[in-house]
Design a protein around this motif. Structure first.
Motif, PDB file in Angstrom:
ATOM      1  N   ASP A 299       0.825  -1.205   0.000  1.00  0.00           N
ATOM      2  CA  ASP A 299       0.000   0.000   0.000  1.00  0.00           C
ATOM      3  C   ASP A 299       0.858   1.253   0.000  1.00  0.00           C
ATOM      4  N   PHE A 300       2.098   1.138   0.481  1.00  0.00           N
ATOM      5  CA  PHE A 300       3.015   2.282   0.488  1.00  0.00           C
ATOM      6  C   PHE A 300       3.770   2.345  -0.831  1.00  0.00           C
ATOM      7  N   GLN A 301       4.025   3.561  -1.317  1.00  0.00           N
ATOM      8  CA  GLN A 301       4.807   3.752  -2.538  1.00  0.00           C
ATOM      9  C   GLN A 301       5.608   5.056  -2.422  1.00  0.00           C
ATOM     10  N   ASP A 302       6.588   5.210  -3.305  1.00  0.00           N
ATOM     11  CA  ASP A 302       7.469   6.388  -3.248  1.00  0.00           C
ATOM     12  C   ASP A 302       7.558   7.116  -4.583  1.00  0.00           C
ATOM     13  N   LYS A 303       6.635   6.814  -5.509  1.00  0.00           N
ATOM     14  CA  LYS A 303       6.666   7.488  -6.811  1.00  0.00           C
ATOM     15  C   LYS A 303       5.892   8.803  -6.777  1.00  0.00           C
ATOM     16  N   PHE A 304       4.751   8.793  -6.085  1.00  0.00           N
ATOM     17  CA  PHE A 304       3.895   9.977  -6.028  1.00  0.00           C
ATOM     18  C   PHE A 304       3.921  10.557  -4.616  1.00  0.00           C
ATOM     19  N   GLY A 305       3.971  11.875  -4.539  1.00  0.00           N
ATOM     20  CA  GLY A 305       3.986  12.543  -3.242  1.00  0.00           C
ATOM     21  C   GLY A 305       4.152  14.037  -3.429  1.00  0.00           C
ATOM     22  N   TYR A 306       4.557  14.721  -2.387  1.00  0.00           N
ATOM     23  CA  TYR A 306       4.747  16.164  -2.446  1.00  0.00           C
ATOM     24  C   TYR A 306       6.094  16.495  -3.091  1.00  0.00           C
ATOM     25  N   ASP A 307       6.193  17.678  -3.682  1.00  0.00           N
ATOM     26  CA  ASP A 307       7.475  18.166  -4.166  1.00  0.00           C
ATOM     27  C   ASP A 307       8.428  18.340  -2.980  1.00  0.00           C
ATOM     28  N   LYS A 308       9.675  17.982  -3.182  1.00  0.00           N
ATOM     29  CA  LYS A 308      10.661  18.101  -2.106  1.00  0.00           C
ATOM     30  C   LYS A 308      11.066  19.565  -1.917  1.00  0.00           C
ATOM     31  N   ASP A 309      11.267  19.953  -0.665  1.00  0.00           N
ATOM     32  CA  ASP A 309      11.748  21.298  -0.363  1.00  0.00           C
ATOM     33  C   ASP A 309      13.165  21.475  -0.877  1.00  0.00           C
ATOM     34  N   GLU A 310      13.482  22.681  -1.325  1.00  0.00           N
ATOM     35  CA  GLU A 310      14.857  23.000  -1.680  1.00  0.00           C
ATOM     36  C   GLU A 310      15.702  23.082  -0.416  1.00  0.00           C
ATOM     37  N   GLU A 354      -9.525   0.157   8.366  1.00  0.00           N
ATOM     38  CA  GLU A 354      -8.839  -1.124   8.509  1.00  0.00           C
ATOM     39  C   GLU A 354      -7.487  -1.118   7.811  1.00  0.00           C
ATOM     40  N   ARG A 355      -7.444  -0.556   6.602  1.00  0.00           N
ATOM     41  CA  ARG A 355      -6.164  -0.516   5.887  1.00  0.00           C
ATOM     42  C   ARG A 355      -5.188   0.429   6.581  1.00  0.00           C
ATOM     43  N   SER A 356      -5.710   1.506   7.162  1.00  0.00           N
ATOM     44  CA  SER A 356      -4.866   2.425   7.931  1.00  0.00           C
ATOM     45  C   SER A 356      -4.290   1.715   9.156  1.00  0.00           C
ATOM     46  N   TYR A 357      -5.118   0.930   9.817  1.00  0.00           N
ATOM     47  CA  TYR A 357      -4.704   0.154  10.988  1.00  0.00           C
ATOM     48  C   TYR A 357      -3.565  -0.803  10.625  1.00  0.00           C
ATOM     49  N   ILE A 358      -3.727  -1.521   9.524  1.00  0.00           N
ATOM     50  CA  ILE A 358      -2.697  -2.471   9.086  1.00  0.00           C
ATOM     51  C   ILE A 358      -1.404  -1.739   8.745  1.00  0.00           C
ATOM     52  N   LEU A 359      -1.520  -0.592   8.082  1.00  0.00           N
ATOM     53  CA  LEU A 359      -0.337   0.206   7.775  1.00  0.00           C
ATOM     54  C   LEU A 359       0.386   0.586   9.062  1.00  0.00           C
ATOM     55  N   GLY A 360      -0.386   0.974  10.095  1.00  0.00           N
ATOM     56  CA  GLY A 360       0.221   1.321  11.371  1.00  0.00           C
ATOM     57  C   GLY A 360       1.031   0.181  11.955  1.00  0.00           C
ATOM     58  N   GLN A 361       0.526  -1.032  11.820  1.00  0.00           N
ATOM     59  CA  GLN A 361       1.264  -2.190  12.325  1.00  0.00           C
ATOM     60  C   GLN A 361       2.580  -2.377  11.572  1.00  0.00           C
ATOM     61  N   THR A 362       2.548  -2.195  10.256  1.00  0.00           N
ATOM     62  CA  THR A 362       3.761  -2.431   9.462  1.00  0.00           C
ATOM     63  C   THR A 362       4.788  -1.304   9.610  1.00  0.00           C
ATOM     64  N   LEU A 363       4.403  -0.158  10.190  1.00  0.00           N
ATOM     65  CA  LEU A 363       5.387   0.907  10.415  1.00  0.00           C
ATOM     66  C   LEU A 363       6.483   0.462  11.377  1.00  0.00           C
ATOM     67  N   LEU A 364       6.205  -0.553  12.196  1.00  0.00           N
ATOM     68  CA  LEU A 364       7.238  -1.040  13.109  1.00  0.00           C
ATOM     69  C   LEU A 364       8.373  -1.741  12.377  1.00  0.00           C
ATOM     70  N   ASN A 365       8.097  -2.277  11.196  1.00  0.00           N
ATOM     71  CA  ASN A 365       9.151  -3.025  10.489  1.00  0.00           C
ATOM     72  C   ASN A 365      10.352  -2.159  10.143  1.00  0.00           C
ATOM     73  N   PRO A 366      10.184  -1.001   9.472  1.00  0.00           N
ATOM     74  CA  PRO A 366      11.375  -0.193   9.199  1.00  0.00           C
ATOM     75  C   PRO A 366      12.015   0.369  10.465  1.00  0.00           C
ATOM     76  N   LEU A 367      11.211   0.696  11.473  1.00  0.00           N
ATOM     77  CA  LEU A 367      11.800   1.202  12.716  1.00  0.00           C
ATOM     78  C   LEU A 367      12.648   0.133  13.391  1.00  0.00           C
ATOM     79  N   TYR A 368      12.197  -1.118  13.324  1.00  0.00           N
ATOM     80  CA  TYR A 368      12.980  -2.221  13.882  1.00  0.00           C
ATOM     81  C   TYR A 368      14.306  -2.384  13.134  1.00  0.00           C
TER      82      TYR A 368
END
Length: 376
Positions: A299-310, A354-368
């Motif tokens: 569900d997470f992706q890195d192609k679309f998002g906000y413009d990066k700050d200079e 529900e999908r937000s909840y599942i995303l919250g659970q998977t946020l622990l993986n990169p932090l770990y």
């Protein structure tokens, strides 16, 4: 037809209900503010009939682009929320219709997360031996500012999570609930291993006043909390002031601020590349965080998002920029859609609690994976 929004997070004004096919409505503005977009109301009518609704001031809302390809959510039991066919018309009104299978239906901008559920979340969490409930102070309306401390505060790594600075972004608290529940699961090996090295400070709802009042973006005083981090005050933005002071006491090694985006139909993050202290080390942490999260939750992706700050041009009134600069740490804003996730659509529910909840659970993986790299 009877329309009512006199309840927790309710927001709508009835203009007319002259015909079954055209019940006209308006969204009221946030408290002491000009923001508006969140709506949540109850409709009561004869079951077995179809009814049409039209929000007349959709064109005057804060994020008009958010109405494109957007679908209203509805529920009969306030537990299961489904999408309703919706049109953003050429006249810039928002139209939707629904066949009432029961007499009473709730409609909302996104799946609500009530103040009652927030209180239940806090009370249930404190029952765990892993969790302490702290009250940092009080909001403009006098509600508690709740902080959950999960793990041993003597641990060297300090992880901070805040959610729902913008009260209408209810997906943020659903996401926080998923993260909290996983941290408190003593049978989850990853969570237990992470808590061996780090303590989590979680504010599941930064803006409980705005949430209860049915605001989109503001607190009771009309402040946009995510523009208050450089110079908050107890009069206008006590929620930010209190959390910021606690952060200064504990320190921060990693920070996630959970949000929802009206227009973009994706899950993505915004980093701190524009803050003065941004470094190769922080960039490497950001890149690895994204790579790991994408690998465990598509569900997470890195192609679309906000413009990066200079470089050097970040807005330090924004939470993730202020925290990233103040503590020289990994600091991300995580955004989820009000619409569906365009990469993995679900026609029945769209993006959901529900999908937000599942995303919250998977946020622990990169932090770990990153916990040992957060400090030099």
């Amino acid at each position: 037809m009877k329309i009512n929004s006199s309840f927790d997070s309710g927001n709508i004004e009835l203009v007319s209900a002259d015909t079954l096919s055209n019940i006209t409505l308006k969204i009221r503005t946030d408290s002491n503010s000009e923001f508006k977009q969140w709506f949540h109301f109850k409709a009561h009518a004869e079951s077995g009939q179809s009814y049409g609704f039209e929000i007349l001031n959709a064109k005057d809302c804060s994020y008009v682009d958010g109405w494109e390809n957007y679908q209203v959510v509805a529920s009969y039991d306030r537990q299961y929320w489904f999408r309703v066919d919706t049109e953003f018309t050429s006249e810039k009104t928002l139209k939707f219709k629904h066949h009432f299978e029961q007499a009473t239906v709730y409609f909302s901008y996104f799946e609500p997360y009530s103040y009652e559920r927030h209180q239940n979340l806090v009370q249930a969490a404190q029952l765990s031996d892993l969790c302490q409930h702290k009250i940092l102070g009080h909001t403009v309306d006098g509600r508690d500012m709740d902080l959950l401390v999960i793990g041993d505060e003597s641990k060297e790594r300090k992880m901070w999570i805040t959610a729902r600075q913008h009260p209408g972004e209810t997906m943020a608290e659903w996401c926080a609930e998923g993260l909290i529940d996983r941290l408190l699961d003593e049978n989850d090996a990853l969570a237990r291993s992470l808590l061996d090295k780090a303590v989590f400070y979680v504010v599941p709802n930064m803006n409980v006043d705005g949430s209860y009042r049915g605001n989109l973006r503001s607190n009771a005083a009309g402040a946009n909390l995510n523009r208050e981090w450089q110079n908050p005050s107890m009069e206008k933005s006590p929620e930010v002031y209190l959390v910021r002071e606690q952060m200064k006491q504990t320190g921060v090694d990693a920070y996630l601020d959970l949000h929802g985006d009206e227009a973009l139909p994706y899950v993505f993050v915004a980093g701190t590349e524009g803050v003065p202290s941004y470094s190769d080390k922080i960039k490497a942490l950001e890149d690895e965080f994204k790579r790991i999260l994408e690998s465990v939750n598509p569900d997470f992706q890195d192609k679309f998002g906000y413009d990066k700050d200079e470089p050097g041009k970040a807005n330090l009134t924004v939470a993730n920029s202020w925290v990233g600069e103040e503590f020289k740490c990994l600091s991300y804003t995580l955004e989820m859609p009000f619409k569906d996730n365009a990469n993995l659509p679900n026609k029945e529910t769209g993006w959901s609690g529900e999908r937000s909840y599942i995303l919250g659970q998977t946020l622990l993986n990169p932090l770990y994976q990153l916990v040992d790299k957060l400090r030099a």
